[in-house]
Design an enzyme around this catalytic site. Structure first.
Site, short mmCIF file in Angstrom:
data_model
loop_
_atom_site.label_atom_id
_atom_site.label_comp_id
_atom_site.label_asym_id
_atom_site.label_seq_id
_atom_site.Cartn_x
_atom_site.Cartn_y
_atom_site.Cartn_z
N GLY A 299 0.81 -1.21 0.00
CA GLY A 299 0.00 0.00 0.00
C GLY A 299 0.84 1.26 0.00
CB ALA A 300 1.75 3.64 1.72
CG MET A 301 8.34 2.18 2.74
SD MET A 301 8.17 1.02 4.12
CE MET A 301 9.37 1.72 5.26
CG ASN A 303 10.54 5.24 2.37
OD1 ASN A 303 10.98 4.16 2.73
ND2 ASN A 303 9.74 5.38 1.32
CG HIS A 335 -0.54 2.85 8.64
ND1 HIS A 335 -1.02 1.78 9.37
CD2 HIS A 335 0.74 2.54 8.33
CE1 HIS A 335 -0.06 0.87 9.49
NE2 HIS A 335 1.02 1.30 8.86
CD GLU A 336 2.43 4.05 5.26
OE1 GLU A 336 3.58 3.94 5.76
OE2 GLU A 336 1.67 3.07 5.10
CD GLU A 358 3.78 -1.58 10.03
OE1 GLU A 358 2.75 -0.92 9.86
OE2 GLU A 358 4.85 -1.31 9.46
ZN LIG Z 1 2.92 0.57 8.58
#
Ligand SMILES: [Zn+2]
Ligand SMILES: *[C@@H]1O[C@H](CO)[C@@H](O)[C@H](O)[C@H]1NC(C)=O
Ligand SMILES: *[C@@H]1O[C@H](CO)[C@@H](O)[C@H](O)[C@H]1NC(C)=O
Ligand SMILES: *[C@@H]1O[C@H](CO)[C@@H](O)[C@H](O)[C@H]1NC(C)=O
Ligand SMILES: *[C@@H]1O[C@H](CO)[C@@H](O)[C@H](O)[C@H]1NC(C)=O
Ligand SMILES: *[C@@H]1O[C@H](CO)[C@@H](O)[C@H](O)[C@H]1NC(C)=O
Ligand SMILES: *[C@@H]1O[C@H](CO)[C@@H](O)[C@H](O)[C@H]1NC(C)=O
Ligand SMILES: *[C@@H]1O[C@H](CO)[C@@H](O)[C@H](O)[C@H]1NC(C)=O
Length: 924
Positions: A299-301, A303, A335-336, A358
């Site tokens: 989904g996403a990261m 960084n 979330h990110e 997480e």
């Molecule tokens: Zn996450």
């Protein structure tokens, strides 16, 4: 271009260097990197030779004398003639060098033997030069592309994805989360591109060596783990955010999608502000860039400072994205950005505690979205969705604890699952609700302040929370969070509590055991959980109070302490445990209490039970019926009340469960009765919502939009009311449009149903029409909706052709999206058998196609496991999986779970099928 080097050692397979003897999966602890200088040259102009190369200088502090430097490097070509090692600082400065090198391919180690011993207390600088093709594998440093519609040309970009262990594919490094160090990154690339990295640009100028190239140096970062390093070379456009006084915030996308960045650009800074306030800690970096990458596996990261997303998770189009798409996007962004603190500022020591970041990010995202978009009422929905997810996944014997030892990279990858995310989130919510707002927040804050720029483990969080709670008195002094939470994070599963009331003494006895779906496995001695007990009764109806009235406790040896609750109401009144489902456990009651609940549910008064608890009762009773500890008659009496239900959550709970029964029963001769029963309970709410008709603008409450989307989807499957003819009519109108890519008369929030229904009942040309729209669409959310609908066909040949083109890179379905298409075929009644056969016949090529990309194969198993229900098919599939081991490496856990799920289907078919059929006939 200067890519040629004279002496090269390829780190990987088939080489002549000796294999090392050090064979532990963790790096030796004698050394610690304290600074990285990374230079990367990216070559994107020549489509026949996409490459990158560069150098890394690592300053290494020696903690114990050592005769080698062991770090990670995977599939990089290292020019060993350029390797240097120097001692820096310190007295009696001596030159050092590398005498020989070794590799350990199993753990991706690159080991440099030093000429002289490295001395404790000294600092050395190691310089390495490396290069590698810029692959399309969606991890490490890789390439992605899009088509510029005006020039009709493919444009290439580069991007990183390192979590959990792919930084080593991009540069040699100490690739473990515990080795934090500041990074100074310099990118060299053709001047037509922009370079982005975690930090803002420090300076940029002409490249010294290559004509038409620029060299961009970024500011030195704060200390961070390697998996958070990010950079990209691209020709994207960006949209700046405009929230006053906020951190510099930019949203990047391919130029022809820049008009879809508005929502994320507006929402992102609000999220950042929310967390700054929530944690009381300012965002520590000078900027955030968020970028939508066309080819992305997950989904996403998160960084640090350069957050990467798949397009569906960042781009929003008011014309093409549904409310559900928008909420998903908001959730992912929230979330990110939560990770910028939980994960990036404070990082887990090792992947064992992956859930610490997480679970927390998943939970905090629900609070954040609720705060920014209260009109969505998404908090309850998201909390319920996470609970429903773990009630299922964690009821398998093959599940695992939230916190568990992990070693190999494939085990780390397998930890990115519902247990880390959804169970992690659910136990945090539990803690939030039993500790109260103040203690919860203060505990999180002091943990973040204490471990900022460092690493921590779950016990550190427990300690901060215990202190905060004792300080304000929201936890009894003789309780500590660690004892309570260890029972939730170190044990697999969750409990079912039996509540047996004594109606004359007005008491109830409570007992707990692990809830297991698999009835071949004994539940005895499977653990004990510390359970905060909240409950209310028919006269009290105080569902708002989620603070525990009492606790179920465990002895030191892990046995449950028997519990009796006093002062309950008399025989005419129900009790309900677990107000608002604040703790992840199931509750079974005695027959009389169920009877009282059924009476209330099936009366005008059903809303006197809190909406979340209505969802709970449905989920619990359907699970108990499945495992045979309740009759289906009772279960169906409970869900019959849905004819009155007009709220989203109980329906979500019911559909999640009925979906599974449906996937089996629709393959049997009793489907007729099941279908009639479902039609009967769905029809009233379908009519109430005006069916599939476009009444969305008149719906004041946003969660009713989601309800309508969900109900319509089921209604068309079961041919309720006018659903199918109306859906077909919408589709016909769309096909009649002169320019269907610009003008689409189908209401956004029912598009998935309209498309699927029309493909299911339609012709070959309906399919072709939709496939053409897929290829022309510029909006990722719409593309996903279409990919899924294309699987709804009942034409065998169309489905077969579709299956073939899903795994053919030339056909226009991106690798990161292919799972959706496969799932779409596999989850329908006609497609299932074809998809299963295709999967079994082509496991080799499919496995090559994904090239061990995390989670890919297991995603394909998901729809298959839900539809196999005979012992013979179980045996056959089990044999197939055993025979295909070489192709399924890294999915061992998923396979065990798949087999267990199929086994529970078989058990259900043998034990419950006739009973369900009888119970349904009674109600028709
Ligand atoms: Zn996450
Ligand atoms: C490298 O040095 C560390 C620390 O002294 C030691 O534990 C490890 O075994 C060495 N590795 C090899 C391959 O000799
Ligand atoms: C775009 O280019 C491809 C191949 O280069 C060609 O097949 C296609 O017809 C072109 N499309 C348009 C709209 O010109
Ligand atoms: C922004 O910052 C300025 C100066 O620090 C301050 O005067 C102003 O009130 C702030 N505006 C907002 C919306 O916070
Ligand atoms: C509850 O437990 C007590 C003590 O073990 C026992 O005497 C009583 O019969 C139990 N009551 C019920 C309703 O099972
Ligand atoms: C709970 O009730 C179920 C069904 O009546 C029974 O099978 C199970 O043994 C009970 N568990 C405990 C711990 O009392
Ligand atoms: C429970 O909380 C909700 C939302 O805060 C509120 O609307 C409702 O009145 C409360 N109910 C009771 C019984 O206190
Ligand atoms: C949908 O609209 C049509 C035309 O206005 C109407 O006949 C039909 O009853 C409506 N369907 C529902 C379920 O409200």
């Amino acid at each position: 271009m200067k890519w040629l080097v004279l002496v090269v050692i390829t780190i990987g397979f088939g080489l002549a260097t000796p294999i090392s003897t050090y064979n532990h999966y963790r790096l030796p602890t004698a050394l610690r990197p304290i600074k990285y200088d990374l230079h990367v040259l990216t070559q994107l102009e020549n489509a026949d030779d996409f490459r990158f190369g560069g150098s890394v200088d690592i300053r290494i502090q020696v903690l114990e004398n050592s005769n080698n430097i062991t770090l990670h490097s995977k599939e990089l070509t290292i020019d060993e003639t350029a390797t240097t090692l120097r001692q820096i600082g310190g007295e009696d400065l001596k030159d050092n060098c590398v005498s020989s090198t070794e590799v350990n391919p199993e753990h991706d180690f690159y080991i440099l033997r030093t000429c002289r011993e490295l001395l404790a207390g000294q600092v050395y600088k190691l310089s390495l030069r490396f290069s590698s093709p810029l692959s399309d594998r969606l991890e490490g440093y890789y390439r992605s592309s899009y088509v510029d519609p005006v020039a009709n040309e493919t444009r290439w970009i580069s991007i990183t994805h390192f979590e959990p262990a792919s930084a080593r594919l991009a540069f040699p490094c100490f690739d473990e989360p515990g080795y934090k160090a500041p990074f100074s990154i310099t990118l060299r690339y053709h001047k037509k591109f922009t370079g982005l990295s975690n930090m803002p640009v420090k300076r940029t100028g002409k490249d010294d060596f290559l004509p038409d190239y620029v060299r961009t140096e970024f500011q030195e970062s704060l200390p961070m783990s390697t998996y958070l390093v990010a950079y990209s070379v691209n020709d994207f456009s960006h949209k700046p955010s405009t929230l006053p006084n906020g951190t510099l915030f930019r949203t990047w996308a391919r130029p022809n999608a820049i008009d879809q960045c508005g929502y994320a650009a507006e929402f992102g800074p609000k999220v950042l502000n929310y967390y700054e306030e929530f944690f009381g800690i300012k965002f520590p970096l000078p900027k955030v860039d968020q970028i939508a990458v066309p080819d992305f596996n997950i989904g996403a990261m998160e960084n640090w400072g350069l957050v990467t997303y798949r397009e569906t998770a960042l781009l929003y189009s008011s014309e093409f994205s549904s409310l559900k798409d928008k909420q998903e996007l908001a959730n992912v962004v929230a979330h990110e950005l939560a990770h910028q603190w939980f994960g990036n500022l404070v990082t887990m020591k090792w992947w064992t505690d992956l859930w610490l970041k997480e679970g927390v990010a998943t939970y905090l995202a629900t609070l954040c979205v609720e705060n920014i978009h209260p009109e969505w009422r998404s908090l309850e929905l998201e909390s319920l969705a996470n609970l429903l997810s773990i009630f299922r996944k964690d009821s398998l014997e093959s599940s695992h604890p939230i916190s568990r030892p992990v070693g190999k990279v494939s085990q780390i990858s397998e930890s990115f699952d519902a247990i880390s995310y959804d169970k992690g989130s659910s136990v945090l919510r539990m803690m939030h609700l039993f500790l109260g707002e103040e203690a919860f927040r203060n505990g999180l804050k002091s943990y973040l302040n204490r471990y900022a720029y460092q690493n921590a483990e779950q016990d550190n969080l427990w300690e901060s929370l215990t202190q905060a709670a004792h300080k304000i008195g929201s936890l009894p002094k003789d309780y500590d969070i660690k004892t309570i939470m260890d029972s939730w994070t170190l044990q697999t599963g969750y409990p079912v509590i039996n509540v047996t009331r004594d109606y004359t003494s007005r008491t109830a006895n409570l007992s707990q055991e692990r809830y297991l779906l698999n009835s071949d496995v004994s539940r005895a001695h499977k653990g004990c959980w510390w359970v905060p007990l909240s409950y209310t009764s028919q006269e009290e109806k105080d569902f708002n109070n989620t603070a525990p009235k009492e606790w179920m406790e465990c002895t030191e040896t892990g046995k449950s302490v028997p519990k009796t609750i006093q002062d309950l109401p008399g025989p005419g009144q129900w009790v309900i445990f677990n107000n608002q489902l604040s703790t992840p456990y199931k509750v079974n009651y005695d027959a009389q209490n169920w009877k009282l609940l059924i009476e209330t549910l099936n009366s005008e008064d059903y809303q006197s039970i809190h909406v979340v608890n209505r969802a709970q009762l449905i989920d619990d009773v359907l699970f108990f019926a499945w495992t045979g500890e309740q009759d289906y008659e009772i279960a169906l009496q409970v869900i019959s009340y849905l004819q009155r239900e007009r709220e989203l959550l109980p329906w979500k709970s019911a559909f999640d469960n009925l979906k599974l029964v449906n996937r089996i029963v629709r393959q049997t001769s009793s489907f007729e009765f099941f279908k009639s029963f479902l039609k009967k309970i769905i029809t009233p709410v379908y009519e109430h919502l005006n069916g599939i008709n476009d009444t969305f603008s008149a719906i004041p409450q946003q969660d009713q939009v989601l309800l309508k989307t969900m109900v319509v989807n089921w209604a068309c499957q079961y041919q309720v009311g006018d659903c199918v003819p109306q859906a077909l009519a919408y589709y016909r109108n769309w096909r009649a449009e002169a320019n269907p890519d610009e003008k689409n008369p189908v209401p956004i929030n029912v598009r998935s149903t309209v498309y699927c229904t029309s493909i299911k009942h339609g012709s070959d040309s309906d399919w072709e029409f939709l496939w053409t729209r897929y290829k022309k669409s510029n909006v990722a959310a719409e593309k996903r909706t279409i990919l899924t609908a294309l699987g709804c066909s009942r034409e065998v040949w169309l489905l077969q052709r579709y299956l073939e083109l899903i795994f053919d890179a030339k056909e226009g379905i991106r690798k990161g999206d292919s799972k959706w298409a496969f799932q779409a075929v596999a989850k329908t009644e006609v497609g299932f058998l074809l998809a299963k056969k295709y999967f079994m016949d082509n496991i080799g090529p499919i496995s090559d196609y994904y090239n061990q990309l995390i989670k890919s194969i297991s995603r394909l198993l998901e729809p298959i496991e839900k539809q196999i229900y005979t012992r013979k098919d179980y045996d056959e599939f089990k044999q197939f999986l055993a025979d295909s081991k070489e192709f399924l490496e890294g999915s061992e856990e998923a396979i065990q779970q798949t087999l267990e799920i199929i086994l529970t289907n078989v058990q259900w078919r043998e034990r419950n099928y006739d009973q369900l059929t009888r119970a349904i006939k009674l109600l028709l």
